[in-house]
Scaffold this active site. Sequence first.
Site, PDB file in Angstrom:
ATOM      1  N   ARG A 176       1.044  -4.865  -5.537  1.00 48.52           N
ATOM      2  CA  ARG A 176       1.148  -6.103  -4.767  1.00 48.52           C
ATOM      3  C   ARG A 176       1.367  -7.189  -5.814  1.00 48.52           C
ATOM      4  O   ARG A 176       0.527  -7.386  -6.687  1.00 48.52           O
ATOM      5  CB  ARG A 176      -0.115  -6.328  -3.950  1.00 48.52           C
ATOM      6  N   THR A 198       4.470   2.720   5.399  1.00 46.37           N
ATOM      7  CA  THR A 198       3.084   2.229   5.451  1.00 46.37           C
ATOM      8  C   THR A 198       2.312   3.091   6.438  1.00 46.37           C
ATOM      9  O   THR A 198       2.849   3.468   7.485  1.00 46.37           O
ATOM     10  CB  THR A 198       3.001   0.749   5.896  1.00 46.37           C
ATOM     11  N   ASP A 250       0.045   2.060   8.250  1.00 46.66           N
ATOM     12  CA  ASP A 250      -0.431   1.222   9.367  1.00 46.66           C
ATOM     13  C   ASP A 250       0.434   1.289  10.634  1.00 46.66           C
ATOM     14  O   ASP A 250      -0.015   0.904  11.709  1.00 46.66           O
ATOM     15  CB  ASP A 250      -0.523  -0.246   8.927  1.00 46.66           C
ATOM     16  N   GLY A 305       0.844  -1.208   0.000  1.00 47.20           N
ATOM     17  CA  GLY A 305       0.000   0.000   0.000  1.00 47.20           C
ATOM     18  C   GLY A 305       0.868   1.244   0.000  1.00 47.20           C
ATOM     19  O   GLY A 305       1.836   1.322   0.755  1.00 47.20           O
ATOM     20  N   ASP A 344       5.680  -4.709   6.041  1.00 42.61           N
ATOM     21  CA  ASP A 344       6.123  -6.038   6.458  1.00 42.61           C
ATOM     22  C   ASP A 344       6.222  -7.048   5.312  1.00 42.61           C
ATOM     23  O   ASP A 344       7.206  -7.778   5.183  1.00 42.61           O
ATOM     24  CB  ASP A 344       5.084  -6.579   7.443  1.00 42.61           C
ATOM     25  N   ASP A 354       2.756  -0.645  11.480  1.00 40.19           N
ATOM     26  CA  ASP A 354       2.830  -1.986  12.069  1.00 40.19           C
ATOM     27  C   ASP A 354       4.195  -2.654  11.879  1.00 40.19           C
ATOM     28  O   ASP A 354       4.275  -3.874  11.814  1.00 40.19           O
ATOM     29  CB  ASP A 354       1.714  -2.874  11.486  1.00 40.19           C
ATOM     30  N   ARG A 385      -5.168  -2.358   8.568  1.00 32.16           N
ATOM     31  CA  ARG A 385      -5.129  -3.811   8.333  1.00 32.16           C
ATOM     32  C   ARG A 385      -5.373  -4.512   9.658  1.00 32.16           C
ATOM     33  O   ARG A 385      -6.402  -4.294  10.260  1.00 32.16           O
ATOM     34  CB  ARG A 385      -3.781  -4.209   7.721  1.00 32.16           C
TER      35      ARG A 385
HETATM   36  P1  ADP Z   1       3.160  -4.326   2.750  1.00 34.84           P
HETATM   37  O1  ADP Z   1       4.559  -4.327   2.256  1.00 34.84           O
HETATM   38  O2  ADP Z   1       2.582  -2.958   2.867  1.00 34.84           O
HETATM   39  O3  ADP Z   1       2.990  -5.175   4.004  1.00 34.84           O
HETATM   40  P2  ADP Z   1       1.998  -6.510   1.175  1.00 34.84           P
HETATM   41  O4  ADP Z   1       1.824  -7.428   2.333  1.00 34.84           O
HETATM   42  O5  ADP Z   1       0.891  -6.434   0.197  1.00 34.84           O
HETATM   43  O6  ADP Z   1       2.243  -5.007   1.606  1.00 34.84           O
HETATM   44  O7  ADP Z   1       3.329  -6.960   0.448  1.00 34.84           O
HETATM   45  C1  ADP Z   1       3.799  -6.272  -0.712  1.00 34.84           C
HETATM   46  C2  ADP Z   1       4.415  -7.247  -1.680  1.00 34.84           C
HETATM   47  O8  ADP Z   1       5.553  -7.885  -1.060  1.00 34.84           O
HETATM   48  C3  ADP Z   1       3.517  -8.431  -2.074  1.00 34.84           C
HETATM   49  O9  ADP Z   1       2.648  -8.114  -3.112  1.00 34.84           O
HETATM   50  C4  ADP Z   1       4.534  -9.442  -2.527  1.00 34.84           C
HETATM   51  O10 ADP Z   1       4.981  -9.194  -3.829  1.00 34.84           O
HETATM   52  C5  ADP Z   1       5.680  -9.200  -1.546  1.00 34.84           C
HETATM   53  N1  ADP Z   1       5.567 -10.164  -0.440  1.00 34.84           N
HETATM   54  C6  ADP Z   1       4.690 -10.156   0.579  1.00 34.84           C
HETATM   55  N2  ADP Z   1       4.865 -11.232   1.389  1.00 34.84           N
HETATM   56  C7  ADP Z   1       5.871 -11.947   0.846  1.00 34.84           C
HETATM   57  C8  ADP Z   1       6.520 -13.174   1.199  1.00 34.84           C
HETATM   58  N3  ADP Z   1       6.166 -13.877   2.286  1.00 34.84           N
HETATM   59  N4  ADP Z   1       7.521 -13.603   0.388  1.00 34.84           N
HETATM   60  C9  ADP Z   1       7.886 -12.909  -0.704  1.00 34.84           C
HETATM   61  N5  ADP Z   1       7.307 -11.751  -1.082  1.00 34.84           N
HETATM   62  C10 ADP Z   1       6.320 -11.267  -0.334  1.00 34.84           C
HETATM   63  O1  F6P Z   2      -1.392  -1.419   4.384  1.00 35.04           O
HETATM   64  C1  F6P Z   2      -2.019  -0.210   4.054  1.00 35.04           C
HETATM   65  C2  F6P Z   2      -3.493  -0.422   3.852  1.00 35.04           C
HETATM   66  O2  F6P Z   2      -4.072   0.834   3.522  1.00 35.04           O
HETATM   67  C3  F6P Z   2      -4.242  -1.036   5.037  1.00 35.04           C
HETATM   68  O3  F6P Z   2      -4.497  -0.106   6.057  1.00 35.04           O
HETATM   69  C4  F6P Z   2      -5.473  -1.567   4.358  1.00 35.04           C
HETATM   70  O4  F6P Z   2      -6.005  -2.664   5.086  1.00 35.04           O
HETATM   71  C5  F6P Z   2      -4.954  -2.005   3.014  1.00 35.04           C
HETATM   72  O5  F6P Z   2      -3.742  -1.309   2.793  1.00 35.04           O
HETATM   73  C6  F6P Z   2      -5.895  -1.737   1.884  1.00 35.04           C
HETATM   74  O6  F6P Z   2      -5.337  -2.252   0.731  1.00 35.04           O
HETATM   75  P1  F6P Z   2      -5.910  -1.994  -0.735  1.00 35.04           P
HETATM   76  O7  F6P Z   2      -5.492  -0.605  -1.130  1.00 35.04           O
HETATM   77  O8  F6P Z   2      -5.253  -3.033  -1.566  1.00 35.04           O
HETATM   78  O9  F6P Z   2      -7.385  -2.114  -0.656  1.00 35.04           O
END
Ligand code: ADP
Ligand code: F6P
Length: 320
Positions: free
Chosen positions: A72, A125, A127, A11, A103, A129, A171
């Site tokens: 993502r 982010t 969040d 995000g 994360d 978190d 989230r």
């Molecule tokens: P954020 O980084 O904000 O937590 P996401 O959880 O959507 O957002 O993760 C962003 C991108 O990081 C994912 O779309 C994916 O490409 C990569 N990613 C997430 N988790 C993993 C994982 N366990 N292993 C490898 N790549 C990951």
């Molecule tokens: O991680 C940032 C965030 O805005 C969260 O607070 C929320 O749950 C999520 O992303 C929403 O994701 P998307 O933009 O894919 O709907």
Amino acid sequence: MRTIGVLTSGGDAPGMNAAIRSVVRTGIENDMNVIGIKDGYEGLIGGDVYEMNLRSVSNIIQRGGTILRSARSDEFKTQRGQRKAAEMCRRLGIDGVIVIGGDGSFKGARELSALGIQCVGIPGTIDNDIACSDETIGFDTAMNTVMQMVDRVRDTTESHSRCSVIEVMGRSAGYIALYAGLAVGATAILIPELEFNFKIDVIERMRRTIENGKQHFVIIVAEGIGDSNSMAKQIEDKTGVETRTTILGHVQRGGSPTVRDRVLASQMGNYAVRLMKSSKKSCIIAAQCGQIIDLEIEQALALEKSIDIETYRLAHEISI
Ligand code: ADP
Ligand code: F6P
């Protein structure tokens, strides 16, 4: 001359542009080539990149979103996708990648670094978190946006003597809800990290404040709690107070970053590049007690963030 890539992932968050600017300018000032990677890991796999110069990041420090765009990437979650990304780095001559995200993005950075590509993660982010960092880029702006939006909702809530259940992002984390909730004087704040009893913590609380003259109510609910519409219905049924739900949604992710986010982003971007210059280790950058530091990725991902119970207690003690 070292070549580094920079990408934004997950995000988006206000302040990501300020971080990109800091990375690009610090890199170039330290004799590095800086490659902008579009659409997060998706663009890395596909080789959607361009060389950045000092002017590529002009006039962006104040802009929300990310000029590199974010994504993502499901493909990058697979080993095949990760190998393609590492291969693309080698083909493009990218020695290391700065990953601005949350994360999930850092888990991706861990996999990429296991394939021999140095990665440095910057927490970006809304969040907040990321356990190793007191604050993440975008959190302060999002809290301020929520505060302004809730203040507006409160105007009409008060005029109609209603209750407003306002759902905020995060989230599975409740940091935005907790701090924005305190800042708007919410009657109750519900967050996933702390157990609550709906009857005692919301219904009884509202009844008590009704007895001492209160006529309108703002309940802040973190999205990780569940269905805010059904909570609003329960409130209306049990208290007789007309109740509306507002889901703030993606308005929370946009807008010009606050001073705090711009400063944090500039500091973290600068630190990340200096680290890449001085060592070959992969790590996560963090803010702890006003200092910018770095931790091993594995160590950073293993930490668990705790919520500030004192702030939660305070918010409720003074909102009666
Ligand atoms: P954020 O980084 O904000 O937590 P996401 O959880 O959507 O957002 O993760 C962003 C991108 O990081 C994912 O779309 C994916 O490409 C990569 N990613 C997430 N988790 C993993 C994982 N366990 N292993 C490898 N790549 C990951
Ligand atoms: O991680 C940032 C965030 O805005 C969260 O607070 C929320 O749950 C999520 O992303 C929403 O994701 P998307 O933009 O894919 O709907």
